[in-house]
Design a protein around this motif. Sequence first.
Motif, mmCIF file in Angstrom:
data_model
loop_
_atom_site.group_PDB
_atom_site.id
_atom_site.type_symbol
_atom_site.label_atom_id
_atom_site.label_comp_id
_atom_site.label_asym_id
_atom_site.label_seq_id
_atom_site.Cartn_x
_atom_site.Cartn_y
_atom_site.Cartn_z
ATOM 1 N N MET A 1 0.938 -1.123 -0.226
ATOM 2 C CA MET A 1 -0.302 -0.101 -0.245
ATOM 3 C C MET A 1 0.752 1.115 -0.002
ATOM 4 O O MET A 1 1.702 1.251 0.725
ATOM 5 C CB MET A 1 -0.976 -0.138 1.399
ATOM 6 C CG MET A 1 -2.239 1.082 1.336
ATOM 7 S SD MET A 1 -2.767 0.517 2.941
ATOM 8 C CE MET A 1 -3.591 -0.773 2.739
ATOM 9 N N ASP A 2 0.586 2.330 -1.194
ATOM 10 C CA ASP A 2 0.947 3.118 -1.166
ATOM 11 C C ASP A 2 0.523 4.171 -0.431
ATOM 12 O O ASP A 2 -0.676 4.745 -0.678
ATOM 13 C CB ASP A 2 1.467 3.858 -2.607
ATOM 14 C CG ASP A 2 0.392 4.135 -3.027
ATOM 15 O OD1 ASP A 2 -0.110 2.482 -3.122
ATOM 16 O OD2 ASP A 2 0.142 4.569 -3.917
ATOM 17 N N ILE A 3 1.552 5.086 0.822
ATOM 18 C CA ILE A 3 0.575 5.938 1.537
ATOM 19 C C ILE A 3 1.107 7.337 1.273
ATOM 20 O O ILE A 3 2.622 7.263 1.883
ATOM 21 C CB ILE A 3 0.977 6.028 2.962
ATOM 22 C CG1 ILE A 3 0.351 4.873 2.971
ATOM 23 C CG2 ILE A 3 0.213 6.343 3.744
ATOM 24 C CD1 ILE A 3 0.394 4.510 4.728
ATOM 25 N N SER A 4 0.865 8.206 0.467
ATOM 26 C CA SER A 4 1.686 9.445 0.160
ATOM 27 C C SER A 4 0.825 10.323 -0.036
ATOM 28 O O SER A 4 -0.563 10.394 -0.823
ATOM 29 C CB SER A 4 2.931 8.759 -1.284
ATOM 30 O OG SER A 4 2.030 8.442 -2.675
ATOM 31 N N GLY A 5 1.342 12.231 -0.329
ATOM 32 C CA GLY A 5 0.989 12.756 -0.712
ATOM 33 C C GLY A 5 -1.023 13.321 -0.656
ATOM 34 O O GLY A 5 -1.715 12.616 0.406
ATOM 35 N N ALA A 6 -1.646 13.261 -1.923
ATOM 36 C CA ALA A 6 -2.900 13.509 -1.775
ATOM 37 C C ALA A 6 -3.918 12.284 -1.294
ATOM 38 O O ALA A 6 -5.165 12.484 -0.972
ATOM 39 C CB ALA A 6 -3.332 14.090 -3.431
ATOM 40 N N ASP A 7 -2.939 11.461 -1.660
ATOM 41 C CA ASP A 7 -4.099 10.015 -1.000
ATOM 42 C C ASP A 7 -4.582 10.043 -0.218
ATOM 43 O O ASP A 7 -5.028 9.487 0.169
ATOM 44 C CB ASP A 7 -3.567 9.063 -1.810
ATOM 45 C CG ASP A 7 -3.946 7.590 -1.560
ATOM 46 O OD1 ASP A 7 -5.292 7.725 -1.916
ATOM 47 O OD2 ASP A 7 -4.057 6.627 -1.401
ATOM 48 N N PHE A 8 -2.769 10.577 0.718
ATOM 49 C CA PHE A 8 -2.839 10.043 2.204
ATOM 50 C C PHE A 8 -4.276 10.771 2.516
ATOM 51 O O PHE A 8 -4.719 10.906 4.045
ATOM 52 C CB PHE A 8 -1.669 10.609 2.646
ATOM 53 C CG PHE A 8 -0.952 10.477 4.246
ATOM 54 C CD1 PHE A 8 -1.240 9.695 4.732
ATOM 55 C CD2 PHE A 8 -1.100 11.797 5.471
ATOM 56 C CE1 PHE A 8 -1.367 9.247 6.384
ATOM 57 C CE2 PHE A 8 -1.050 11.283 6.273
ATOM 58 C CZ PHE A 8 -1.271 10.356 6.875
ATOM 59 N N ILE A 9 -3.919 12.209 2.000
ATOM 60 C CA ILE A 9 -4.465 13.214 2.856
ATOM 61 C C ILE A 9 -6.615 13.176 2.380
ATOM 62 O O ILE A 9 -6.966 13.176 3.737
ATOM 63 C CB ILE A 9 -4.899 15.145 2.201
ATOM 64 C CG1 ILE A 9 -3.092 15.604 2.465
ATOM 65 C CG2 ILE A 9 -5.829 15.813 2.019
ATOM 66 C CD1 ILE A 9 -2.431 16.515 1.503
ATOM 67 N N LYS A 10 -6.768 12.300 1.146
ATOM 68 C CA LYS A 10 -8.102 12.161 0.932
ATOM 69 C C LYS A 10 -8.533 11.043 1.986
ATOM 70 O O LYS A 10 -9.774 10.315 2.450
ATOM 71 C CB LYS A 10 -8.097 11.826 -0.327
ATOM 72 C CG LYS A 10 -9.434 11.347 -1.361
ATOM 73 C CD LYS A 10 -9.982 12.374 -1.454
ATOM 74 C CE LYS A 10 -11.527 12.450 -1.195
ATOM 75 N NZ LYS A 10 -12.616 13.692 -1.211
ATOM 76 N N GLY A 11 -7.316 10.290 2.122
ATOM 77 C CA GLY A 11 -7.878 8.994 3.225
ATOM 78 C C GLY A 11 -7.654 9.285 4.973
ATOM 79 O O GLY A 11 -8.444 8.929 5.155
ATOM 80 N N MET A 12 -7.512 10.547 4.671
ATOM 81 C CA MET A 12 -7.702 10.668 6.569
ATOM 82 C C MET A 12 -8.377 11.709 6.551
ATOM 83 O O MET A 12 -9.477 11.589 7.219
ATOM 84 C CB MET A 12 -6.643 11.477 6.858
ATOM 85 C CG MET A 12 -5.164 10.889 7.403
ATOM 86 S SD MET A 12 -5.538 10.246 8.817
ATOM 87 C CE MET A 12 -4.289 8.881 9.241
ATOM 88 N N ALA A 13 -9.269 12.522 5.676
ATOM 89 C CA ALA A 13 -10.624 13.253 5.687
ATOM 90 C C ALA A 13 -11.482 11.968 5.290
ATOM 91 O O ALA A 13 -11.970 13.032 6.499
ATOM 92 C CB ALA A 13 -10.228 14.276 4.319
#
Lengths: 320, 82
Positions: free
Chosen positions: B1-13
């Motif tokens: 699983m890649d956790i980075s940048g925009a994807d991480f922010i979206k996930g946390m949102a």
Amino acid sequence: MDEGFITLCRYLGAALSVGFGAIGAALGEGYAAGQASDAISYRPQASGEVLKNMLVGQAIAESAAIFALVVSILLIFGSTEFHTQIFGWAALSGGLCMGLAAIGSGIGAGVPAGTACKGIVRQPASSGKILTTMLLGSAVCQTPAIFGLVTAFLLIFLDHSNVPLYPGWAAMVGCGISTGLAAIGPGIGNGLTAGEAVSGVARNPDQSGMTSRTMLVALGVAQSTAIYGFLISLMLLFMTPKESTSFAQAMRLLSAGICMGFGAFGPGLGVGMTGAYAVKEVPRNPDGSQVLVRTMLVGMAVAESTGIYSLIIALLLIVL
Amino acid sequence: MDISGADFIKGMAFLGAGIAMGLGAIGPGVGEGFVAGKACEAIGRRPDEAGLLTRTMLVGQAVSESTGIYSLVIALLLIFVV
């Protein structure tokens, strides 16, 4: 590596299941025993009847903890014939689900058992009616725990081999959390309502039919948020997600479970409190029971609204 | 699983939306249920004032609903705007 991971998850799930599951039943049964002791001090000659009633009530409250024990034993000794990591996540989540779901029902079922002991001392002649109401109330209190048991069995025994590990793990954990947490509030709420119904029957045994009917209506409404939690769990379990390594996709599914799980607690408990007060008043003035039940249902519908908001957010998170 | 940048922010949102609505629903649920219960108790004592009591109950519940609506708004913002 996968087999080791699955075994680890199964053991952890077993510990979570019986660990959390033991909290509720112990509290509920302790409350029943305390009320029984108190009751016997008022009328020691009724001790046999009170003791019998206490043990019957405690046996029902125990069932939630027994479900958790069964799930634990299945997780420890069950076969590990499936060898992908997703089965590990499912087993862990099944244990967590059953453990959390047993808390509310255990506490809830203890309340009518305790008030029944007090009631029998007040009205020894109507102990049969009191016992019947208690049995009915405590049995309905178990429903949220049964949702938890069904979800745990689905998680543990279904074949998940077509579910991709990413983001399937999050769907599994979300599924367990949703039914598990959502069962706590309705379980306790049901107990409060059933407890007041038993007291009401003891105060006015002639109105036991009206009181039991009002109690069942109130218990049915209080159950609804537990059903929302169960619904979200089933959606997470059966709507197989598309394979994706995106972190956001995983969090979406996990978050749906967390949202519905916590969101069901308040309305479940609140609706149970409404039911408790309404059921308390019904035997006091049977003529006004229609107005009371109407106000109760209106109040419950409003108190339910935040549970419905949670359901909407959870559905949005799953479907988007 | 890649956790980075925009994807991480979206996930946390997404995670934040779930937590906001889930925890935010607890207070109003318990509070409104308590209000409704007390209203039932009061109607049991004064059945002739049922109309007034129901009205007061609904106003009180509407006010305590507000924090639940705040949570709903924040959850929707986190899902659709962030």
